[in-house]
Write a protein that holds these residues in place. Structure first.
Motif, PDB file in Angstrom:
ATOM      1  N   THR A 177       9.571 -17.882   6.373  1.00 56.07           N
ATOM      2  CA  THR A 177      10.576 -17.531   5.370  1.00 56.07           C
ATOM      3  C   THR A 177      11.981 -17.743   5.930  1.00 56.07           C
ATOM      4  O   THR A 177      12.175 -17.766   7.142  1.00 56.07           O
ATOM      5  N   ASN A 178      12.924 -17.857   5.013  1.00 63.72           N
ATOM      6  CA  ASN A 178      14.330 -17.884   5.418  1.00 63.72           C
ATOM      7  C   ASN A 178      14.978 -16.513   5.172  1.00 63.72           C
ATOM      8  O   ASN A 178      16.169 -16.348   5.383  1.00 63.72           O
ATOM      9  N   ALA A 179      14.200 -15.528   4.719  1.00 63.11           N
ATOM     10  CA  ALA A 179      14.718 -14.171   4.504  1.00 63.11           C
ATOM     11  C   ALA A 179      15.000 -13.519   5.862  1.00 63.11           C
ATOM     12  O   ALA A 179      14.155 -13.567   6.757  1.00 63.11           O
ATOM     13  N   PRO A 180      16.160 -12.913   6.018  1.00 57.97           N
ATOM     14  CA  PRO A 180      16.505 -12.322   7.319  1.00 57.97           C
ATOM     15  C   PRO A 180      15.772 -11.007   7.579  1.00 57.97           C
ATOM     16  O   PRO A 180      15.475 -10.258   6.665  1.00 57.97           O
ATOM     17  N   GLY A 181      15.471 -10.779   8.854  1.00 56.42           N
ATOM     18  CA  GLY A 181      14.997  -9.472   9.295  1.00 56.42           C
ATOM     19  C   GLY A 181      13.504  -9.260   9.343  1.00 56.42           C
ATOM     20  O   GLY A 181      13.022  -8.510  10.179  1.00 56.42           O
ATOM     21  N   ALA A 182      12.754  -9.859   8.478  1.00 56.05           N
ATOM     22  CA  ALA A 182      11.317  -9.590   8.416  1.00 56.05           C
ATOM     23  C   ALA A 182      10.609 -10.095   9.666  1.00 56.05           C
ATOM     24  O   ALA A 182      10.910 -11.169  10.176  1.00 56.05           O
ATOM     25  N   ARG A 183       9.651  -9.294  10.126  1.00 53.57           N
ATOM     26  CA  ARG A 183       8.753  -9.723  11.205  1.00 53.57           C
ATOM     27  C   ARG A 183       7.369 -10.030  10.656  1.00 53.57           C
ATOM     28  O   ARG A 183       6.664 -10.871  11.180  1.00 53.57           O
ATOM     29  N   ALA A 184       6.977  -9.286   9.595  1.00 50.96           N
ATOM     30  CA  ALA A 184       5.679  -9.487   8.942  1.00 50.96           C
ATOM     31  C   ALA A 184       5.800  -9.012   7.501  1.00 50.96           C
ATOM     32  O   ALA A 184       6.423  -7.979   7.228  1.00 50.96           O
ATOM     33  N   LEU A 185       5.210  -9.780   6.582  1.00 51.85           N
ATOM     34  CA  LEU A 185       5.199  -9.423   5.158  1.00 51.85           C
ATOM     35  C   LEU A 185       3.842  -9.781   4.580  1.00 51.85           C
ATOM     36  O   LEU A 185       3.282 -10.832   4.891  1.00 51.85           O
ATOM     37  N   ALA A 186       3.333  -8.915   3.717  1.00 47.32           N
ATOM     38  CA  ALA A 186       2.115  -9.203   2.968  1.00 47.32           C
ATOM     39  C   ALA A 186       2.207  -8.467   1.643  1.00 47.32           C
ATOM     40  O   ALA A 186       2.893  -7.447   1.525  1.00 47.32           O
ATOM     41  N   GLU A 187       1.514  -9.008   0.649  1.00 46.03           N
ATOM     42  CA  GLU A 187       1.488  -8.382  -0.668  1.00 46.03           C
ATOM     43  C   GLU A 187       0.058  -8.370  -1.178  1.00 46.03           C
ATOM     44  O   GLU A 187      -0.717  -9.287  -0.896  1.00 46.03           O
ATOM     45  N   GLU A 188      -0.261  -7.319  -1.919  1.00 44.74           N
ATOM     46  CA  GLU A 188      -1.585  -7.202  -2.530  1.00 44.74           C
ATOM     47  C   GLU A 188      -1.422  -6.828  -3.992  1.00 44.74           C
ATOM     48  O   GLU A 188      -0.640  -5.940  -4.332  1.00 44.74           O
ATOM     49  N   TRP A 189      -2.162  -7.512  -4.842  1.00 44.97           N
ATOM     50  CA  TRP A 189      -2.265  -7.196  -6.260  1.00 44.97           C
ATOM     51  C   TRP A 189      -3.679  -6.689  -6.488  1.00 44.97           C
ATOM     52  O   TRP A 189      -4.646  -7.422  -6.307  1.00 44.97           O
ATOM     53  N   ARG A 190      -3.799  -5.414  -6.844  1.00 42.57           N
ATOM     54  CA  ARG A 190      -5.106  -4.799  -7.081  1.00 42.57           C
ATOM     55  C   ARG A 190      -5.229  -4.522  -8.573  1.00 42.57           C
ATOM     56  O   ARG A 190      -4.324  -3.935  -9.176  1.00 42.57           O
ATOM     57  N   LEU A 191      -6.338  -4.949  -9.161  1.00 47.11           N
ATOM     58  CA  LEU A 191      -6.551  -4.854 -10.601  1.00 47.11           C
ATOM     59  C   LEU A 191      -7.740  -3.939 -10.878  1.00 47.11           C
ATOM     60  O   LEU A 191      -8.852  -4.202 -10.407  1.00 47.11           O
ATOM     61  N   VAL A 192      -7.493  -2.882 -11.652  1.00 52.02           N
ATOM     62  CA  VAL A 192      -8.533  -1.904 -11.960  1.00 52.02           C
ATOM     63  C   VAL A 192      -8.679  -1.837 -13.478  1.00 52.02           C
ATOM     64  O   VAL A 192      -7.675  -1.654 -14.186  1.00 52.02           O
ATOM     65  N   PRO A 193      -9.923  -1.987 -13.987  1.00 52.94           N
ATOM     66  CA  PRO A 193     -10.108  -1.852 -15.434  1.00 52.94           C
ATOM     67  C   PRO A 193      -9.595  -0.499 -15.918  1.00 52.94           C
ATOM     68  O   PRO A 193      -9.808   0.529 -15.269  1.00 52.94           O
ATOM     69  N   ALA A 194      -8.897  -0.519 -17.062  1.00 56.04           N
ATOM     70  CA  ALA A 194      -8.352   0.701 -17.658  1.00 56.04           C
ATOM     71  C   ALA A 194      -8.547   0.587 -19.165  1.00 56.04           C
ATOM     72  O   ALA A 194      -7.748  -0.071 -19.842  1.00 56.04           O
ATOM     73  N   GLY A 195      -9.629   1.149 -19.684  1.00 61.70           N
ATOM     74  CA  GLY A 195      -9.962   0.959 -21.094  1.00 61.70           C
ATOM     75  C   GLY A 195     -10.255  -0.512 -21.323  1.00 61.70           C
ATOM     76  O   GLY A 195     -11.048  -1.118 -20.602  1.00 61.70           O
ATOM     77  N   THR A 196      -9.559  -1.115 -22.279  1.00 58.22           N
ATOM     78  CA  THR A 196      -9.734  -2.553 -22.508  1.00 58.22           C
ATOM     79  C   THR A 196      -8.703  -3.371 -21.737  1.00 58.22           C
ATOM     80  O   THR A 196      -8.705  -4.600 -21.802  1.00 58.22           O
ATOM     81  N   GLY A 197      -7.827  -2.699 -20.993  1.00 57.36           N
ATOM     82  CA  GLY A 197      -6.770  -3.379 -20.248  1.00 57.36           C
ATOM     83  C   GLY A 197      -6.957  -3.283 -18.744  1.00 57.36           C
ATOM     84  O   GLY A 197      -8.081  -3.164 -18.245  1.00 57.36           O
ATOM     85  N   THR A 198      -5.838  -3.297 -18.048  1.00 54.36           N
ATOM     86  CA  THR A 198      -5.850  -3.331 -16.579  1.00 54.36           C
ATOM     87  C   THR A 198      -4.749  -2.453 -16.014  1.00 54.36           C
ATOM     88  O   THR A 198      -3.621  -2.466 -16.493  1.00 54.36           O
ATOM     89  N   ARG A 199      -5.084  -1.701 -14.983  1.00 51.50           N
ATOM     90  CA  ARG A 199      -4.079  -1.007 -14.180  1.00 51.50           C
ATOM     91  C   ARG A 199      -3.756  -1.978 -13.037  1.00 51.50           C
ATOM     92  O   ARG A 199      -4.619  -2.311 -12.240  1.00 51.50           O
ATOM     93  N   VAL A 200      -2.515  -2.480 -13.004  1.00 49.70           N
ATOM     94  CA  VAL A 200      -2.076  -3.434 -11.987  1.00 49.70           C
ATOM     95  C   VAL A 200      -1.314  -2.660 -10.918  1.00 49.70           C
ATOM     96  O   VAL A 200      -0.344  -1.970 -11.229  1.00 49.70           O
ATOM     97  N   ARG A 201      -1.766  -2.787  -9.676  1.00 52.20           N
ATOM     98  CA  ARG A 201      -1.077  -2.136  -8.557  1.00 52.20           C
ATOM     99  C   ARG A 201      -0.626  -3.211  -7.577  1.00 52.20           C
ATOM    100  O   ARG A 201      -1.428  -4.001  -7.090  1.00 52.20           O
ATOM    101  N   TRP A 202       0.679  -3.219  -7.298  1.00 49.47           N
ATOM    102  CA  TRP A 202       1.267  -4.179  -6.367  1.00 49.47           C
ATOM    103  C   TRP A 202       1.734  -3.425  -5.138  1.00 49.47           C
ATOM    104  O   TRP A 202       2.516  -2.479  -5.237  1.00 49.47           O
TER     105      TRP A 202
END
Length: 157
Positions: A93-118
């Motif tokens: 990355t060209n973003a300053p300061g970071a040593r390590a970065l990760a992201e997770e998108w977790r999807l849980v069924p919620a009725g007929t939709g989805t609970r999205v957790r980032w």
């Protein structure tokens, strides 16, 4: 200037010094949300306003992402557990300061939709970690706006 970050695995998402977690329920089904995240990588620029360009590399094992404002990321996909989890780490990355970065998108069924957790997981010097905690509200707003836009986009298909 692009910098190489420390390579981390999926466990980093639970153990990172800074973990910002946001969630929101939407009407789209988990399978549709997962496809938008993991399979339609270029589509991110259509629903996540901070994303100017996103493209898969190496058959989807890696990604190139450019944000409005000029920040760039070269990422490695860590986890694709359809339709529940999509996670990646930033390698360069060209973003300053970071040593390590990760992201997770977790999807849980919620009725007929989805609970999205980032989960945005990061490590860096004290000033970088402090800055991320100050940016929490803005990142949360960006997440809510993006997921709402994604839900509208999926409903119109």
């Amino acid at each position: 200037m692009a910098r190489q970050l420390r390579p981390v695995g999926p466990d980093f998402i639970a153990t990172a010094p800074v973990r910002l977690v946001f969630d929101r329920q939407i009407s789209a089904a988990p399978e549709a949300v997962f496809r938008a995240l993991a399979e339609d990588v270029p589509g991110w620029a259509e629903w996540f306003t901070a994303v100017k360009l996103a493209r898969p590399l190496h058959g989807g094992a890696r990604r190139e992402v450019r944000l409005t404002g000029g920040t760039r990321f070269l990422e490695t996909v860590l986890t694709t557990e359809e339709p529940e989890v999509y996670a990646y780490r930033v390698d360069v990355t060209n973003a300053p300061g970071a040593r390590a970065l990760a992201e997770e998108w977790r999807l849980v069924p919620a009725g007929t939709g989805t609970r999205v957790r980032w989960t945005f997981a990061a490590d860096g010097p004290v000033a970088f970690r402090f800055g991320l905690t100050l940016a929490r509200a803005g990142l949360g707003r960006a997440f809510r706006d993006a997921v709402t836009s994604l839900d509208r986009r999926l409903a119109s298909r």
